[in-house]
Design a protein around this motif. Structure first.
Motif, PDB file in Angstrom:
ATOM      1  N   PRO A 163       0.819  -1.214   0.000  1.00 51.06           N
ATOM      2  CA  PRO A 163       0.000   0.000   0.000  1.00 51.06           C
ATOM      3  C   PRO A 163       0.856   1.269   0.000  1.00 51.06           C
ATOM      4  O   PRO A 163       0.547   2.234  -0.702  1.00 51.06           O
ATOM      5  CB  PRO A 163      -0.817  -0.112   1.285  1.00 51.06           C
ATOM      6  CG  PRO A 163      -0.921  -1.581   1.519  1.00 51.06           C
ATOM      7  CD  PRO A 163       0.405  -2.139   1.059  1.00 51.06           C
ATOM      8  N   GLU A 164       1.947   1.254   0.758  1.00 47.29           N
ATOM      9  CA  GLU A 164       2.825   2.434   0.811  1.00 47.29           C
ATOM     10  C   GLU A 164       3.408   2.739  -0.567  1.00 47.29           C
ATOM     11  O   GLU A 164       3.432   3.887  -1.005  1.00 47.29           O
ATOM     12  CB  GLU A 164       3.952   2.204   1.817  1.00 47.29           C
ATOM     13  CG  GLU A 164       4.893   3.384   1.923  1.00 47.29           C
ATOM     14  CD  GLU A 164       6.034   3.132   2.889  1.00 47.29           C
ATOM     15  OE1 GLU A 164       6.707   4.113   3.225  1.00 47.29           O
ATOM     16  OE2 GLU A 164       6.258   1.986   3.310  1.00 47.29           O
ATOM     17  N   MET A 165       3.855   1.713  -1.267  1.00 47.40           N
ATOM     18  CA  MET A 165       4.422   1.904  -2.601  1.00 47.40           C
ATOM     19  C   MET A 165       3.353   2.434  -3.567  1.00 47.40           C
ATOM     20  O   MET A 165       3.619   3.326  -4.365  1.00 47.40           O
ATOM     21  CB  MET A 165       4.985   0.584  -3.130  1.00 47.40           C
ATOM     22  CG  MET A 165       5.702   0.707  -4.463  1.00 47.40           C
ATOM     23  SD  MET A 165       6.303  -0.864  -5.093  1.00 47.40           S
ATOM     24  CE  MET A 165       7.624  -1.171  -3.962  1.00 47.40           C
ATOM     25  N   PHE A 166       2.135   1.884  -3.469  1.00 51.94           N
ATOM     26  CA  PHE A 166       1.047   2.338  -4.339  1.00 51.94           C
ATOM     27  C   PHE A 166       0.777   3.827  -4.148  1.00 51.94           C
ATOM     28  O   PHE A 166       0.695   4.583  -5.109  1.00 51.94           O
ATOM     29  CB  PHE A 166      -0.230   1.540  -4.063  1.00 51.94           C
ATOM     30  CG  PHE A 166      -1.423   2.046  -4.822  1.00 51.94           C
ATOM     31  CD1 PHE A 166      -1.626   1.668  -6.132  1.00 51.94           C
ATOM     32  CD2 PHE A 166      -2.324   2.913  -4.232  1.00 51.94           C
ATOM     33  CE1 PHE A 166      -2.722   2.145  -6.840  1.00 51.94           C
ATOM     34  CE2 PHE A 166      -3.415   3.401  -4.928  1.00 51.94           C
ATOM     35  CZ  PHE A 166      -3.616   3.006  -6.250  1.00 51.94           C
ATOM     36  N   TRP A 167       0.646   4.260  -2.899  1.00 55.83           N
ATOM     37  CA  TRP A 167       0.288   5.648  -2.627  1.00 55.83           C
ATOM     38  C   TRP A 167       1.418   6.623  -2.923  1.00 55.83           C
ATOM     39  O   TRP A 167       1.176   7.803  -3.148  1.00 55.83           O
ATOM     40  CB  TRP A 167      -0.211   5.813  -1.197  1.00 55.83           C
ATOM     41  CG  TRP A 167      -1.559   5.193  -1.018  1.00 55.83           C
ATOM     42  CD1 TRP A 167      -1.863   4.096  -0.276  1.00 55.83           C
ATOM     43  CD2 TRP A 167      -2.782   5.615  -1.622  1.00 55.83           C
ATOM     44  NE1 TRP A 167      -3.198   3.808  -0.385  1.00 55.83           N
ATOM     45  CE2 TRP A 167      -3.794   4.727  -1.201  1.00 55.83           C
ATOM     46  CE3 TRP A 167      -3.123   6.654  -2.482  1.00 55.83           C
ATOM     47  CZ2 TRP A 167      -5.112   4.843  -1.607  1.00 55.83           C
ATOM     48  CZ3 TRP A 167      -4.452   6.777  -2.885  1.00 55.83           C
ATOM     49  CH2 TRP A 167      -5.422   5.886  -2.447  1.00 55.83           C
ATOM     50  N   LYS A 168       2.667   6.158  -2.950  1.00 58.97           N
ATOM     51  CA  LYS A 168       3.790   7.031  -3.267  1.00 58.97           C
ATOM     52  C   LYS A 168       4.088   7.081  -4.757  1.00 58.97           C
ATOM     53  O   LYS A 168       4.852   7.932  -5.209  1.00 58.97           O
ATOM     54  CB  LYS A 168       5.041   6.583  -2.506  1.00 58.97           C
ATOM     55  CG  LYS A 168       4.973   6.908  -1.037  1.00 58.97           C
ATOM     56  CD  LYS A 168       6.264   6.539  -0.341  1.00 58.97           C
ATOM     57  CE  LYS A 168       6.222   6.957   1.111  1.00 58.97           C
ATOM     58  NZ  LYS A 168       7.477   6.646   1.799  1.00 58.97           N
TER      59      LYS A 168
ATOM     60  N   ARG B 217       1.650  16.916   2.981  1.00 59.55           N
ATOM     61  CA  ARG B 217       1.577  15.559   3.537  1.00 59.55           C
ATOM     62  C   ARG B 217       1.492  14.564   2.392  1.00 59.55           C
ATOM     63  O   ARG B 217       0.908  14.841   1.353  1.00 59.55           O
ATOM     64  CB  ARG B 217       0.342  15.421   4.416  1.00 59.55           C
ATOM     65  CG  ARG B 217       0.409  16.364   5.582  1.00 59.55           C
ATOM     66  CD  ARG B 217      -0.353  15.840   6.747  1.00 59.55           C
ATOM     67  NE  ARG B 217      -0.096  16.697   7.897  1.00 59.55           N
ATOM     68  CZ  ARG B 217      -1.047  17.224   8.628  1.00 59.55           C
ATOM     69  NH1 ARG B 217      -2.283  16.981   8.365  1.00 59.55           N
ATOM     70  NH2 ARG B 217      -0.728  17.972   9.654  1.00 59.55           N
ATOM     71  N   THR B 218       2.043  13.405   2.601  1.00 57.34           N
ATOM     72  CA  THR B 218       1.983  12.329   1.621  1.00 57.34           C
ATOM     73  C   THR B 218       0.664  11.606   1.764  1.00 57.34           C
ATOM     74  O   THR B 218       0.282  11.219   2.870  1.00 57.34           O
ATOM     75  CB  THR B 218       3.141  11.335   1.824  1.00 57.34           C
ATOM     76  OG1 THR B 218       4.371  12.056   1.736  1.00 57.34           O
ATOM     77  CG2 THR B 218       3.109  10.234   0.802  1.00 57.34           C
ATOM     78  N   ILE B 219      -0.027  11.401   0.661  1.00 57.45           N
ATOM     79  CA  ILE B 219      -1.294  10.663   0.689  1.00 57.45           C
ATOM     80  C   ILE B 219      -0.999   9.247   1.144  1.00 57.45           C
ATOM     81  O   ILE B 219      -0.079   8.599   0.667  1.00 57.45           O
ATOM     82  CB  ILE B 219      -1.957  10.666  -0.705  1.00 57.45           C
ATOM     83  CG1 ILE B 219      -2.341  12.082  -1.098  1.00 57.45           C
ATOM     84  CG2 ILE B 219      -3.173   9.745  -0.730  1.00 57.45           C
ATOM     85  CD1 ILE B 219      -2.869  12.211  -2.500  1.00 57.45           C
ATOM     86  N   GLY B 220      -1.795   8.764   2.062  1.00 56.25           N
ATOM     87  CA  GLY B 220      -1.621   7.408   2.547  1.00 56.25           C
ATOM     88  C   GLY B 220      -0.546   7.264   3.606  1.00 56.25           C
ATOM     89  O   GLY B 220      -0.205   6.157   3.981  1.00 56.25           O
ATOM     90  N   SER B 221      -0.021   8.370   4.096  1.00 53.82           N
ATOM     91  CA  SER B 221       1.045   8.297   5.093  1.00 53.82           C
ATOM     92  C   SER B 221       0.515   7.990   6.490  1.00 53.82           C
ATOM     93  O   SER B 221       1.282   7.723   7.394  1.00 53.82           O
ATOM     94  CB  SER B 221       1.828   9.594   5.131  1.00 53.82           C
ATOM     95  OG  SER B 221       1.012  10.636   5.635  1.00 53.82           O
ATOM     96  N   GLY B 222      -0.794   8.060   6.646  1.00 51.88           N
ATOM     97  CA  GLY B 222      -1.379   7.810   7.953  1.00 51.88           C
ATOM     98  C   GLY B 222      -1.446   9.046   8.820  1.00 51.88           C
ATOM     99  O   GLY B 222      -2.014   9.027   9.894  1.00 51.88           O
TER     100      GLY B 222
END
Length: 66
Positions: free
Chosen positions: A6-11, A59-64
């Protein structure tokens, strides 16, 4: 299907996502995601702006982080 976390997808950028989908489907166009002429046209139309990454409130999307 992509095999990404998920982290790779959102970045990932739109270009990275598109290239991945093309590679997995076997339908590789091989051309650039956006042409240099399109980049020049957008820059002329919108001017030069600071990167969003330089904004301390970005902020990074999906960073929590909320």
């Amino acid at each position: 299907m992509l095999g990404w976390s998920p982290e790779m997808f959102w970045k990932a950028t739109a270009a990275e996502f598109e290239m991945t989908v093309e590679g997995l489907s076997g339908n590789v166009r091989g051309g650039p995601f956006i042409s240099r002429e399109e980049v020049r046209r957008a820059a002329a139309e919108h001017g030069v702006r600071s990167s969003l990454k330089s904004n301390p409130n970005a902020r990074t999307i999906g960073s929590g982080l909320i």
